[in-house]
Design a protein around this motif. Structure first.
Motif, PDB file in Angstrom:
ATOM      1  N   LEU A   5       0.091  15.251   3.921  1.00 38.23           N
ATOM      2  CA  LEU A   5      -0.109  17.115   3.901  1.00 38.23           C
ATOM      3  C   LEU A   5       0.790  17.451   2.444  1.00 38.23           C
ATOM      4  CD1 LEU A   5       0.627  19.334   5.848  1.00 38.23           C
ATOM      5  CD2 LEU A   5       2.663  18.809   6.308  1.00 38.23           C
ATOM      6  N   ARG A  21       0.284  -1.116   0.342  1.00 42.01           N
ATOM      7  CA  ARG A  21      -0.154   0.061  -0.250  1.00 42.01           C
ATOM      8  C   ARG A  21       0.403   1.072  -0.157  1.00 42.01           C
ATOM      9  NH1 ARG A  21      -4.901   1.230   0.863  1.00 42.01           N
ATOM     10  NH2 ARG A  21      -5.604   3.506   1.680  1.00 42.01           N
ATOM     11  N   MET A  27      -1.229  11.381  12.025  1.00 36.02           N
ATOM     12  CA  MET A  27      -1.590  11.434  10.353  1.00 36.02           C
ATOM     13  C   MET A  27      -1.568   9.504   9.807  1.00 36.02           C
ATOM     14  SD  MET A  27       1.406  13.802   9.404  1.00 36.02           S
ATOM     15  CE  MET A  27       1.538  14.118   7.695  1.00 36.02           C
ATOM     16  N   PHE A  28       0.138   8.924  10.136  1.00 34.74           N
ATOM     17  CA  PHE A  28       0.028   7.952   9.188  1.00 34.74           C
ATOM     18  C   PHE A  28      -1.438   6.970   9.907  1.00 34.74           C
ATOM     19  CE2 PHE A  28       2.755   5.802  13.259  1.00 34.74           C
ATOM     20  CZ  PHE A  28       2.167   5.255  12.925  1.00 34.74           C
ATOM     21  N   LEU A  70       4.457  14.728   2.087  1.00 35.27           N
ATOM     22  CA  LEU A  70       4.023  13.939   3.482  1.00 35.27           C
ATOM     23  C   LEU A  70       2.574  12.804   3.444  1.00 35.27           C
ATOM     24  CD1 LEU A  70       5.904  12.715   5.572  1.00 35.27           C
ATOM     25  CD2 LEU A  70       4.588  14.853   7.008  1.00 35.27           C
ATOM     26  N   GLN A  71       3.353  11.487   2.888  1.00 34.62           N
ATOM     27  CA  GLN A  71       1.997  10.873   3.746  1.00 34.62           C
ATOM     28  C   GLN A  71       1.850   9.410   4.082  1.00 34.62           C
ATOM     29  OE1 GLN A  71      -1.319  10.068   0.950  1.00 34.62           O
ATOM     30  NE2 GLN A  71      -1.634   9.368   2.937  1.00 34.62           N
ATOM     31  N   GLY A  72       0.689   9.867   5.567  1.00 33.04           N
ATOM     32  CA  GLY A  72       1.006   8.581   5.960  1.00 33.04           C
ATOM     33  C   GLY A  72       0.626   7.518   5.099  1.00 33.04           C
ATOM     34  N   SER A  73       0.535   6.158   6.103  1.00 31.99           N
ATOM     35  CA  SER A  73      -0.385   5.179   5.314  1.00 31.99           C
ATOM     36  C   SER A  73      -0.387   4.293   6.411  1.00 31.99           C
ATOM     37  CB  SER A  73       0.585   4.808   4.374  1.00 31.99           C
ATOM     38  OG  SER A  73       0.113   3.868   3.393  1.00 31.99           O
ATOM     39  N   THR A  74      -0.884   3.168   6.378  1.00 35.10           N
ATOM     40  CA  THR A  74      -1.101   2.027   7.750  1.00 35.10           C
ATOM     41  C   THR A  74      -1.994   0.738   6.856  1.00 35.10           C
ATOM     42  OG1 THR A  74      -1.747   1.679  10.129  1.00 35.10           O
ATOM     43  CG2 THR A  74      -3.151   2.106   8.938  1.00 35.10           C
ATOM     44  N   PHE A 104       4.755   7.180   5.238  1.00 37.55           N
ATOM     45  CA  PHE A 104       5.558   6.557   6.051  1.00 37.55           C
ATOM     46  C   PHE A 104       4.553   5.601   6.603  1.00 37.55           C
ATOM     47  CE2 PHE A 104       3.689   9.776   9.738  1.00 37.55           C
ATOM     48  CZ  PHE A 104       3.702  10.876   8.440  1.00 37.55           C
ATOM     49  N   TYR A 105       4.806   4.695   7.178  1.00 38.86           N
ATOM     50  CA  TYR A 105       3.469   3.736   8.030  1.00 38.86           C
ATOM     51  C   TYR A 105       4.060   3.600   9.404  1.00 38.86           C
ATOM     52  CZ  TYR A 105       7.962   1.432   6.828  1.00 38.86           C
ATOM     53  OH  TYR A 105       8.964   0.506   7.187  1.00 38.86           O
ATOM     54  N   GLY A 106       4.507   4.318   9.969  1.00 38.88           N
ATOM     55  CA  GLY A 106       5.292   4.808  11.708  1.00 38.88           C
ATOM     56  C   GLY A 106       5.868   5.511  11.982  1.00 38.88           C
ATOM     57  N   ALA A 107       6.886   5.777  12.842  1.00 37.06           N
ATOM     58  CA  ALA A 107       7.257   7.402  13.746  1.00 37.06           C
ATOM     59  C   ALA A 107       8.229   6.903  14.685  1.00 37.06           C
ATOM     60  CB  ALA A 107       6.037   8.150  13.820  1.00 37.06           C
ATOM     61  N   VAL A 150      10.653   8.621  10.642  1.00 39.17           N
ATOM     62  CA  VAL A 150       9.982  10.231  10.575  1.00 39.17           C
ATOM     63  C   VAL A 150      10.663  11.159  11.648  1.00 39.17           C
ATOM     64  CG1 VAL A 150       7.335  11.811  11.109  1.00 39.17           C
ATOM     65  CG2 VAL A 150       7.977   9.699  10.295  1.00 39.17           C
ATOM     66  N   ILE A 193      -3.307  10.204   6.818  1.00 40.30           N
ATOM     67  CA  ILE A 193      -3.557  11.620   6.047  1.00 40.30           C
ATOM     68  C   ILE A 193      -2.134  12.031   5.217  1.00 40.30           C
ATOM     69  CG2 ILE A 193      -3.927  13.905   7.203  1.00 40.30           C
ATOM     70  CD1 ILE A 193      -6.140  12.547   8.219  1.00 40.30           C
TER      71      ILE A 193
END
Lengths: 330, 330
Positions: B274, A146, B267-268, A274-278, A251-254, A232, B272
């Motif tokens: 940005l 994904r 965000m992840f 900047l795209q969050g993903s899970t 990014f799928y984590g931080a 991140v 979301i």
């Protein structure tokens, strides 16, 4: 049957549980092999929402269908299958529903001998892979698939940076990007992981602890179209600086926490995302496996041990020295 | 001819310049009306890269074609047109080329009596608008169009928040989103601007200086699918908190500077986006005008003054009290 449960804060324990009863539309699976994810160790450390004492852990498994419930096609019987660990993604392919979670907390997971599960949550194991190799695929493969394709829009020729290669999701993102024909770069602070990545096809590998790594990365890559990251933290500005115009940082984590002072000026001028993903939706579970079959991808396995010794695998994950997935087999 | 130039740091001056000579593929335009953008005031304040003393300012104008150069269809002669202020966007529709800039710095702009320009940079003025209203459209309309549709993917029914309504781009984003059939919410710290926005069709208007504005916004909207913002700064976490899953925060400026500690975890998990955005490509200039014509959109004009008094408009922009565009006419 034997099951690995979270018994207390920081404590894992084998417990005897009842073999699950089969319901309509379900299959009963005898587990052959399971694989660890960081999530499992985070749950052990109490760093995950919704932890319930006594829950069977585990999100990744390969097993054989030994019984089919009512309304299930008999063709499944005897088939080796992978299990989609999604629980309740919901109707919207773009995002999970509010009560979505993953097998292994708070719903009982797959680190056990038998599981009863809806037939629409399984898919045939890729025939080019043994059970203990295939077991590594679901959670990490889905998350990578994904992030890389849905959000990252990776294509042949894309310049892709995989940060922290060696991690479970990172390795799949790395292999999937290579299979797609992308030019793939990696970072790791571990020299062995960098050499391994080069061996496996990375164009270059950078040590993000070197002060000059961004300069070197810019010289060797010319800039990245896509970054797949799970750290991140304050390193985000380094990534923003390395992006080509219209580039996408997914990014799928931080693990390095919240970033300070991110360079939003460069972001808007260069139209950076900047795209969050899970994880991934149920269709992507199947699409990912089709991609793996078509490209004959072989998950990188760090080590395989007997299920009795699975707690050792948790300890190894905590140290972070593995390259590839940690597997346990029955 | 008379032209408004940047004469020194913080100093604007009218100068006599030569009427430009017409080249192949160009048209000579007699300017009828011009409009201000924040960019013009930023240049006056020395807060813009590439400022050259003596440059004619200005990115927005409406004028009449009074002469056509070689290889230009005579049909243009006598037509009232708008000018696309892009200089060198380049071949990639997704992002501008490295030497891209906008008319008015470092290339001479449109705050003058005559301009010679490539015919592929002009389009017929929407016939439902007078020249001094239409002059407001190019830069702000293009920026809003790209942010809202290309990046924001606004559709009928989308829940859209326009922050800082009253600004040049914000007003177009507001009008375009309404015209598309979105449910549109706004923020402003100015009570007059909030009432004006409600009058014009906003579902609700929030004062971002109120401590509880996010709670009120959540209650009244249920959450946003799209935010169009140019402030960023530490308010970004408020926006992240208000986003629906898979929501998109698109920003085309950052007047409040870099954000601290943005909530990358939310965000992840909620996937979301940005998204940085800037201006629009040459095709979007035409697409935006088509949208304006089809929906008979009327730019909101704060005030119109004679060109001789244009410096007053700069002063008003600096105070930030305008609702809508500041226009000067010949």
């Amino acid at each position: 049957m034997k099951a690995l449960v979270i018994a207390d804060n920081h404590k894992l324990e084998f417990r005897e549980k009842e073999t699950p009863a089969l319901k309509e539309n379900q299959v009963l699976i005898k587990i052959q092999a399971v694989a660890l994810n960081h999530r499992d160790q985070f749950i052990r450390e109490g760093k995950y929402p919704g932890i319930k004492i006594g829950t069977t852990l585990g999100s990744d498994a390969c097993g054989r269908v030994i019984e089919t419930g009512e309304k299930v096609d008999e063709v499944w019987k005897g088939m080796d299958v992978l299990i989609n660990p999604n629980v309740g993604w919901g109707e919207n392919p773009n995002v999970q529903a509010p009560d979505y979670h993953i097998l292994g907390t708070p719903t009982d997971g797959l680190f056990c001998e038998y599981v009863a599960i809806d037939v629409n949550k399984i898919a045939e194991k890729p025939t080019h892979l043994d059970a203990e190799i295939a077991a590594a695929l679901p959670l990490g493969g889905m998350t990578a698939y994904r992030a890389l394709f849905h959000h990252g829009k990776c294509e042949a020729g894309s310049k892709v940076l995989i940060s922290g290669v060696g991690g479970g999701v990172a390795q799949f993102a790395f292999q999937f990007a290579l299979a797609k024909g992308a030019e793939v770069f990696v970072t790791s602070s571990d020299e062995n992981k960098r050499s391994k990545a080069i061996e496996l096809g990375a164009s270059a590998a950078f040590n993000y602890k070197d002060e000059n790594w961004t300069k070197e990365a810019k010289e060797k890559s010319g800039g990245f179209d896509i970054v797949i990251d799970s750290a991140v933290g304050d390193g985000l500005n380094d990534l923003i600086k390395l992006m080509n115009p219209a580039g996408r940082i997914v990014f799928y984590g931080a693990t390095n926490g919240k970033p300070k002072d991110i360079d939003v000026f460069r972001m808007f001028w260069n139209q950076i995302t900047l795209q969050g993903s899970t994880m991934a939706n149920d269709d992507e579970f199947k699409a990912m496996l089709t991609f793996v079959k078509k490209n004959r991808i072989e998950p990188i396995i760090d080590s395989i041990r007997p299920f009795e010794n699975i707690v050792e695998a948790f300890d190894k994950m905590k140290e972070g020295k593995q390259f590839g997935k940690l597997v346990a087999k029955f």
